[in-house]
Design an enzyme around this catalytic site. Structure first.
Site, PDB file in Angstrom:
ATOM      1  N   LYS A  52     -13.829   4.986  22.497  1.00  0.00           N
ATOM      2  CA  LYS A  52     -12.654   4.740  21.655  1.00  0.00           C
ATOM      3  C   LYS A  52     -11.418   4.494  22.519  1.00  0.00           C
ATOM      4  CE  LYS A  52     -14.725   7.224  17.838  1.00  0.00           C
ATOM      5  NZ  LYS A  52     -14.886   8.474  17.093  1.00  0.00           N
ATOM      6  N   GLN A  96     -12.561  14.444  16.929  1.00  0.00           N
ATOM      7  CA  GLN A  96     -13.972  14.100  17.093  1.00  0.00           C
ATOM      8  C   GLN A  96     -14.865  15.229  16.558  1.00  0.00           C
ATOM      9  OE1 GLN A  96     -15.119  11.051  18.276  1.00  0.00           O
ATOM     10  NE2 GLN A  96     -17.135  11.772  17.673  1.00  0.00           N
ATOM     11  N   ASP A 119      -9.452   8.002  10.457  1.00  0.00           N
ATOM     12  CA  ASP A 119     -10.896   8.156  10.246  1.00  0.00           C
ATOM     13  C   ASP A 119     -11.227   8.083   8.745  1.00  0.00           C
ATOM     14  OD1 ASP A 119     -12.681   8.245  12.333  1.00  0.00           O
ATOM     15  OD2 ASP A 119     -12.359  10.359  12.788  1.00  0.00           O
TER      16      ASP A 119
END
Ligand code: NAD
Length: 291
Positions: A52, A96, A119
């Site tokens: 990422k 994460q 997200d």
């Protein structure tokens, strides 16, 4: 049979994003800024977060990586999230997953400001997505929709079977494909579904997202079906240098010849996920979701 090239499509999407960043820069605008929180040293999470950060560099975004040891308290993590929520330079951030067992993932996700939840996991974004309002759509479903759009796959009135009902893939996928614009007739299947084979055999489109390697076999798929394989299972291999290979949820070699379109693993849905996260960050920096 046409192979859906997620790697190439992801590169095209990232090039488009990079172009927009240049335009923003030229106009004296702010460079999009994405942050990631990584807790602990899980191998998979390290790889995903590194990818990422690298993708941010590729498109010209600013990126910040915040690392904590896996004994961090929930309170400390919540405090860090609060700081990121209030950081005016930041357009979006992700935490994460998975997190260590002593930390509630639900609590952490709910602490993220929905306007920065690129997200798309926060209940506000999920709710807005379900209501058909502007929302950050989670990256994997978004990436799949983008593949469907760009390959001009017909969806209106098609029977679509989604296998797997997780909050990050299966369930949002089933909702999005049923909405106006895609207009599929969707059946959402899961581990308690009866006669999955019979249901799949009637499907024009199958999205396999259950996480069981090579689960979907040729006898479950009708001629001409579109098959989207979300699964990623790492298995030991004697034919690769690393000693590992990735398998999807679809028995590719026998299913592919029956399909009109199919995504491979690797190189299908996977590469789209990161590009979609970048796209959400760009939308956030342009205030296109929350005005
Ligand atoms: P999950 O484990 O949260 O959910 C799996 C779902 O599959 C559950 O809803 C369960 O009911 C269903 N299921 C399990 N066994 C079944 C069976 N025999 N028949 C029918 N349904 C069954 O998984 P997830 O997080 O949604 O991930 C699914 C797969 O997708 C995993 O392999 C994961 O690694 C992969 N994944 C890939 C990406 C990507 O970017 N390509 C992103 C997220 C997840």
């Amino acid at each position: 049979m046409e192979l859906i090239d997620g790697k190439k499509t992801s590169e095209i999407l990232q090039d488009e994003i990079a172009q927009e960043v240049l335009t923003l820069k030229d106009a004296g605008g702010k460079i999009p800024h994405l942050a990631a929180i990584l807790v602990g040293h899980d191998g998979g999470s390290e790889t995903y977060v590194a990818a990422k950060v690298k993708a941010c560099e590729r498109v010209g975004f600013k990126s910040t990586l915040i690392r904590f040891e896996d004994d961090i308290t929930e309170e400390k993590l919540l405090q860090s999230i609060s700081e990121l929520n209030n950081n005016a330079d930041l357009d979006g951030f992700i935490v994460q997953l998975p997190l260590p067992k002593h930390i509630s993932e639900d609590k952490i996700i709910e602490a993220i400001d929905p306007r920065k939840d690129v997200d798309g996991f926060h209940a506000v974004n999920v709710g807005r997505m379900v209501a058909g309002m502007p929302a950050f759509i989670s990256a994997t479903p978004f990436g799949i929709l983008e593949l469907i759009r760009r390959y001009k796959i017909e969806t209106a009135g098609k029977n679509c079977v989604v296998i797997g009902r997780s909050n990050i893939v299966g369930r949002p996928m089933s909702i999005l494909l049923s909405q106006k614009g895609f207009d599929c007739t969707v059946t959402l299947c899961h581990s308690r579904t009866k006669d999955l084979k019979g249901i799949c055999q009637k499907a024009d489109i199958i999205v396999a997202a259950l996480g069981i390697a090579e689960f979907l076999t040729a006898d479950m798929v009708k001629e001409g079906a579109v098959v989207i394989d979300v699964g990623i299972t790492r298995v030991k291999s004697e034919t690769t240098k690393s000693g590992w290979k990735l398998l999807g949820d679809v028995k590719f070699d026998e299913v592919a010849p029956k399909c009109s379109f199919i995504t491979p693993v690797p190189g299908g849905v996977g590469p789209m996920t990161i590009a979609s996260l970048l796209y959400n960050t760009l939308l956030s920096s342009k205030k296109e979701i929350y005005k």
